[in-house]
Design an enzyme around this catalytic site. Structure first.
Site, PDB file in Angstrom:
ATOM      1  N   THR A 153      42.171  27.414  33.391  1.00 46.64           N
ATOM      2  CA  THR A 153      42.823  25.917  33.799  1.00 46.64           C
ATOM      3  C   THR A 153      42.464  26.596  34.600  1.00 46.64           C
ATOM      4  O   THR A 153      42.319  27.442  35.169  1.00 46.64           O
ATOM      5  CB  THR A 153      44.842  25.465  33.519  1.00 46.64           C
ATOM      6  OG1 THR A 153      45.319  26.673  33.986  1.00 46.64           O
ATOM      7  CG2 THR A 153      44.807  25.485  31.959  1.00 46.64           C
ATOM      8  N   ILE A 195      47.111  35.324  36.757  1.00 46.18           N
ATOM      9  CA  ILE A 195      46.829  34.504  37.948  1.00 46.18           C
ATOM     10  C   ILE A 195      45.849  34.140  38.264  1.00 46.18           C
ATOM     11  O   ILE A 195      44.512  35.569  38.308  1.00 46.18           O
ATOM     12  CB  ILE A 195      48.181  35.431  38.686  1.00 46.18           C
ATOM     13  CG1 ILE A 195      49.498  35.875  38.162  1.00 46.18           C
ATOM     14  CG2 ILE A 195      47.771  35.296  40.383  1.00 46.18           C
ATOM     15  CD1 ILE A 195      49.972  34.610  37.792  1.00 46.18           C
ATOM     16  N   LYS A 196      45.049  33.443  38.745  1.00 46.23           N
ATOM     17  CA  LYS A 196      43.879  33.014  38.714  1.00 46.23           C
ATOM     18  C   LYS A 196      44.109  32.915  40.857  1.00 46.23           C
ATOM     19  O   LYS A 196      44.280  32.049  40.893  1.00 46.23           O
ATOM     20  CB  LYS A 196      43.491  31.688  38.920  1.00 46.23           C
ATOM     21  CG  LYS A 196      42.125  31.477  37.426  1.00 46.23           C
ATOM     22  CD  LYS A 196      41.527  30.768  36.907  1.00 46.23           C
ATOM     23  CE  LYS A 196      40.154  29.971  36.634  1.00 46.23           C
ATOM     24  NZ  LYS A 196      39.949  28.660  36.280  1.00 46.23           N
ATOM     25  N   LEU A 197      42.214  33.941  41.112  1.00 47.31           N
ATOM     26  CA  LEU A 197      42.937  33.988  42.438  1.00 47.31           C
ATOM     27  C   LEU A 197      41.816  33.678  42.899  1.00 47.31           C
ATOM     28  O   LEU A 197      40.485  34.412  42.411  1.00 47.31           O
ATOM     29  CB  LEU A 197      43.050  35.243  43.098  1.00 47.31           C
ATOM     30  CG  LEU A 197      44.293  35.858  42.571  1.00 47.31           C
ATOM     31  CD1 LEU A 197      44.486  37.130  43.163  1.00 47.31           C
ATOM     32  CD2 LEU A 197      45.862  35.497  43.447  1.00 47.31           C
TER      33      LEU A 197
END
Ligand code: E4P
Length: 214
Positions: A27, A82-84
């Site tokens: 997402t 975790i999207k960074l």
């Protein structure tokens, strides 16, 4: 090659989840906004549907804020990744999270040097945006190829997640150049099943079968 669905729409996940080919979900804030719900609500529901990596993106732009968000997102479920963003703060936060054993997906990657930074800090996934590069006249697939070479040169384990996939040919090419994962919208995933000769052939088989009955 793993396939992730690139969506924040639960009905799309419910449609594809029984096909047996969806290994995870990605997402981003834009996709979550399209759902009309909060990220927390959406991610909490996705983890009940798909048993695989589910990427949820942080909104903070500073390292401390990213780490705080990561902590609460990671608490939702073990499968949350975790999207960074690929910034100094994002890459620094990636190092902290990798050292803690938290899975990360470094996003908004547009160069192999950026991908190298993410791998050095132990990112689980790097997300090169191939469609957005194509949009500005650069070669998205060329970038995937370059990253594959760099990662293989040094034995980095970071998985190359082809993102911003717009059509079936992106998937075909990404698989040929060795991307580990492709994330794609539902429409693109559906199109992978289709070939005009399959449709024509099936129609003829069914017609011929009918003729044996009369
Ligand atoms: C997924 O992780 C990316 O955020 C997404 O694929 C971006 O796609 P877009 O360029 O079509 O918005």
């Amino acid at each position: 090659m793993e396939f992730f669905l690139d969506t924040g729409i639960i009905d799309e996940i419910k449609e594809a989840m029984h096909w047996g080919i969806v290994n995870g979900v990605t997402t981003n804030p834009t996709l979550i906004a399209k759902s009309g719900r909060t990220q927390e609500e959406v991610i909490k529901e996705i983890v009940t549907l798909i048993d695989g990596p589910i990427s949820a993106e942080v909104i903070s732009t500073d390292k401390a804020g990213m780490l705080k968000e990561a902590e609460s997102l990671a608490k939702i479920h073990d499968n949350v990744v975790i999207k960074l963003p690929l910034t100094i703060d994002g890459i620094s936060a990636c190092k902290v999270l990798s050292d803690q054993g938290v899975k990360t997906n470094v996003t908004l990657c547009f160069s192999s040097n950026q991908a190298l930074l993410a791998a050095k800090n132990g990112a689980t996934y790097i997300s090169p945006f191939i469609g957005r590069l194509d949009d500005i006249g650069h070669s998205g697939m060329g970038l995937i190829e370059e990253i594959r070479t760099v990662y293989d040169n040094y034995g980095f384990q970071t998985e190359i997640l082809a993102a911003s996939v717009r059509h079936a040919d992106h998937v075909r090419e990404a698989s040929l150049v060795g991307a580990d994962v492709a994330t794609m919208p539902l429409k693109c995933m559906k199109s992978l099943f289709k070939h005009p000769l399959t449709a024509i052939g099936l129609e003829q088989f069914l017609k011929d079968h009918q003729s044996t009955l009369s």
